[in-house]
Design a protein around this motif. Structure first.
Motif, PDB file in Angstrom:
ATOM      1  N   THR A   1       0.833  -1.202   0.000  1.00 28.00           N
ATOM      2  CA  THR A   1       0.000   0.000   0.000  1.00 28.00           C
ATOM      3  C   THR A   1       0.870   1.255   0.000  1.00 28.00           C
ATOM      4  O   THR A   1       0.576   2.234  -0.716  1.00 28.00           O
ATOM      5  CB  THR A   1      -0.937  -0.002   1.217  1.00 28.00           C
ATOM      6  OG1 THR A   1      -1.798  -1.150   1.144  1.00 28.00           O
ATOM      7  CG2 THR A   1      -1.795   1.262   1.252  1.00 28.00           C
ATOM      8  N   ASP A   2       1.944   1.202   0.793  1.00 23.08           N
ATOM      9  CA  ASP A   2       2.866   2.349   0.813  1.00 23.08           C
ATOM     10  C   ASP A   2       3.520   2.534  -0.556  1.00 23.08           C
ATOM     11  O   ASP A   2       3.646   3.681  -1.058  1.00 23.08           O
ATOM     12  CB  ASP A   2       3.946   2.131   1.877  1.00 23.08           C
ATOM     13  CG  ASP A   2       3.407   2.309   3.287  1.00 23.08           C
ATOM     14  OD1 ASP A   2       2.326   2.917   3.444  1.00 23.08           O
ATOM     15  OD2 ASP A   2       4.066   1.831   4.241  1.00 23.08           O
ATOM     16  N   ARG A   3       3.937   1.441  -1.159  1.00 26.18           N
ATOM     17  CA  ARG A   3       4.597   1.538  -2.466  1.00 26.18           C
ATOM     18  C   ARG A   3       3.624   2.057  -3.529  1.00 26.18           C
ATOM     19  O   ARG A   3       3.987   2.856  -4.408  1.00 26.18           O
ATOM     20  CB  ARG A   3       5.160   0.177  -2.864  1.00 26.18           C
ATOM     21  CG  ARG A   3       6.329  -0.257  -2.001  1.00 26.18           C
ATOM     22  CD  ARG A   3       6.787  -1.660  -2.351  1.00 26.18           C
ATOM     23  NE  ARG A   3       7.285  -1.717  -3.732  1.00 26.18           N
ATOM     24  CZ  ARG A   3       7.641  -2.843  -4.347  1.00 26.18           C
ATOM     25  NH1 ARG A   3       7.519  -4.012  -3.693  1.00 26.18           N
ATOM     26  NH2 ARG A   3       8.110  -2.819  -5.586  1.00 26.18           N
ATOM     27  N   ILE A   4       2.392   1.581  -3.471  1.00 24.69           N
ATOM     28  CA  ILE A   4       1.384   2.071  -4.430  1.00 24.69           C
ATOM     29  C   ILE A   4       1.139   3.561  -4.222  1.00 24.69           C
ATOM     30  O   ILE A   4       1.046   4.348  -5.185  1.00 24.69           O
ATOM     31  CB  ILE A   4       0.064   1.275  -4.264  1.00 24.69           C
ATOM     32  CG1 ILE A   4       0.249  -0.167  -4.755  1.00 24.69           C
ATOM     33  CG2 ILE A   4      -1.066   1.957  -5.022  1.00 24.69           C
ATOM     34  CD1 ILE A   4      -0.922  -1.073  -4.424  1.00 24.69           C
ATOM     35  N   GLY A   5       1.074   3.957  -2.945  1.00 24.75           N
ATOM     36  CA  GLY A   5       0.860   5.381  -2.666  1.00 24.75           C
ATOM     37  C   GLY A   5       1.995   6.240  -3.190  1.00 24.75           C
ATOM     38  O   GLY A   5       1.758   7.326  -3.765  1.00 24.75           O
ATOM     39  N   ASN A   6       3.215   5.768  -2.990  1.00 25.54           N
ATOM     40  CA  ASN A   6       4.365   6.531  -3.487  1.00 25.54           C
ATOM     41  C   ASN A   6       4.369   6.607  -5.018  1.00 25.54           C
ATOM     42  O   ASN A   6       4.645   7.669  -5.605  1.00 25.54           O
ATOM     43  CB  ASN A   6       5.667   5.882  -3.001  1.00 25.54           C
ATOM     44  CG  ASN A   6       5.846   5.996  -1.496  1.00 25.54           C
ATOM     45  OD1 ASN A   6       5.300   6.916  -0.871  1.00 25.54           O
ATOM     46  ND2 ASN A   6       6.591   5.067  -0.901  1.00 25.54           N
TER      47      ASN A   6
ATOM     48  N   GLU B   1       1.769   6.301  -7.059  1.00 28.22           N
ATOM     49  CA  GLU B   1       0.653   7.143  -7.520  1.00 28.22           C
ATOM     50  C   GLU B   1       0.969   8.621  -7.281  1.00 28.22           C
ATOM     51  O   GLU B   1       0.569   9.490  -8.081  1.00 28.22           O
ATOM     52  CB  GLU B   1      -0.626   6.741  -6.817  1.00 28.22           C
ATOM     53  CG  GLU B   1      -1.184   5.404  -7.292  1.00 28.22           C
ATOM     54  CD  GLU B   1      -2.465   5.027  -6.568  1.00 28.22           C
ATOM     55  OE1 GLU B   1      -2.678   5.520  -5.438  1.00 28.22           O
ATOM     56  OE2 GLU B   1      -3.245   4.217  -7.125  1.00 28.22           O
ATOM     57  N   ALA B   2       1.665   8.905  -6.191  1.00 28.17           N
ATOM     58  CA  ALA B   2       2.017  10.310  -5.921  1.00 28.17           C
ATOM     59  C   ALA B   2       2.917  10.851  -7.020  1.00 28.17           C
ATOM     60  O   ALA B   2       2.746  12.001  -7.491  1.00 28.17           O
ATOM     61  CB  ALA B   2       2.705  10.407  -4.552  1.00 28.17           C
TER      62      ALA B   2
ATOM     63  N   ARG C   1      -0.992  -6.797  -4.177  1.00 30.30           N
ATOM     64  CA  ARG C   1      -1.756  -6.532  -2.956  1.00 30.30           C
ATOM     65  C   ARG C   1      -3.053  -7.332  -2.939  1.00 30.30           C
ATOM     66  O   ARG C   1      -3.460  -7.869  -1.885  1.00 30.30           O
ATOM     67  CB  ARG C   1      -2.048  -5.043  -2.818  1.00 30.30           C
ATOM     68  CG  ARG C   1      -2.741  -4.701  -1.496  1.00 30.30           C
ATOM     69  CD  ARG C   1      -2.870  -3.213  -1.301  1.00 30.30           C
ATOM     70  NE  ARG C   1      -3.711  -2.598  -2.333  1.00 30.30           N
ATOM     71  CZ  ARG C   1      -3.980  -1.288  -2.395  1.00 30.30           C
ATOM     72  NH1 ARG C   1      -3.443  -0.469  -1.488  1.00 30.30           N
ATOM     73  NH2 ARG C   1      -4.737  -0.811  -3.346  1.00 30.30           N
TER      74      ARG C   1
ATOM     75  N   VAL D   1       2.153   0.546 -10.736  1.00 33.03           N
ATOM     76  CA  VAL D   1       0.969   0.666  -9.864  1.00 33.03           C
ATOM     77  C   VAL D   1       0.034  -0.521 -10.067  1.00 33.03           C
ATOM     78  O   VAL D   1      -0.490  -1.103  -9.111  1.00 33.03           O
ATOM     79  CB  VAL D   1       0.241   1.999 -10.118  1.00 33.03           C
ATOM     80  CG1 VAL D   1      -1.123   2.003  -9.410  1.00 33.03           C
ATOM     81  CG2 VAL D   1       1.082   3.172  -9.649  1.00 33.03           C
TER      82      VAL D   1
END
Length: 234
Positions: free
Chosen positions: A69-74, A76-77, A104, A97
């Motif tokens: 989730t953290d990697r996806i958030g980074n 996507e950011a 995930r 992503v």
């Protein structure tokens, strides 16, 4: 005259002592019997180990999902930050992503499968723990009660032993020796039986007339021709 009453009184004390000894043996066995409690403890340990292993897997899935989730958030950011304008780099970020999302999803499916196994195990563990607690409390209460009874019986047995020694010492040695011999061979621990209506009270068999006559003459101890106990004339 043979010590009829004294022998019968001695037998009464011996039989009382035998009864208390049997009960003490039962108590000793009951005090050492933890089979039900140990079986529950073993089952609780088994269920707890299985639940613990699944809970460890659950934490692994949780950690993996959190990291993804953290990697996806980074990713996507960066993707939507406007700082990346190169089309190929944008496509690469989108692909990352998507791949991270699929990873995930797989971890979440694995987590659900673990939870489906873990929930009933946790319920069984809680129920087994409750049963174990109840059984242990009941066992401890029985244990305490048995220890109290054991102490009382041991005191009573000591008193009976003292009475027995005094009574035995007052008997003629030959009569005492015969009593001990007969008692040692009797399955019920008896050595003597009263005579009532010319019948042995133990085996309920009528006695020969000659035996009854000799018994009434009170010259010496006689034994029942059928059950071999010492006949006690009232």
């Amino acid at each position: 005259m043979p010590a009829f009453r004294e022998l019968y009184a001695l037998q009464a004390v011996d039989l009382e002592s035998d009864g208390r000894k049997r009960r003490l043996d039962e108590i000793a066995e009951a005090l050492s019997d933890r089979r039900a409690l140990d079986a529950l403890a073993a089952h609780l340990a088994e269920v707890s180990a299985a639940a613990g292993a699944l809970d460890s897997r659950r934490r692994e899935f949780d950690d993996a999902i959190a990291q993804l989730t953290d990697r996806i958030g980074n990713a996507e950011a960066r993707l939507y930050s406007g700082t990346v304008v190169n089309p190929r780099e944008l496509q690469g970020l989108q692909a990352d992503v998507a791949q991270l999302g699929r990873q995930r999803d797989a971890q979440e499916i694995g987590l659900l499968e673990v939870l489906e196994e873990l929930d009933p195990l946790e319920k069984e563990r809680a129920e087994t723990q409750a049963r174990f607690n109840e059984e242990r409390q009941a066992w401890e209460a029985r244990h305490e009660s048995l220890l109290s009874e054991q102490a009382v019986l041991e005191r009573e047995l000591a008193d009976l032993s003292a009475r027995r020694n005094a009574q035995a010492a007052a008997l003629p040695p030959q009569e005492l020796a015969l009593y001990e011999q007969v008692r040692s061979r009797n399955a019920q621990g008896k050595a003597a039986a009263r005579v009532r209506n010319d019948m042995c009270e133990s085996c309920r068999v009528g006695l020969p007339r000659r035996t009854v006559q000799e018994l009434r003459a009170a010259a010496h101890l006689l034994r029942c021709p059928n059950c071999a106990l010492i006949l006690i004339l009232e």
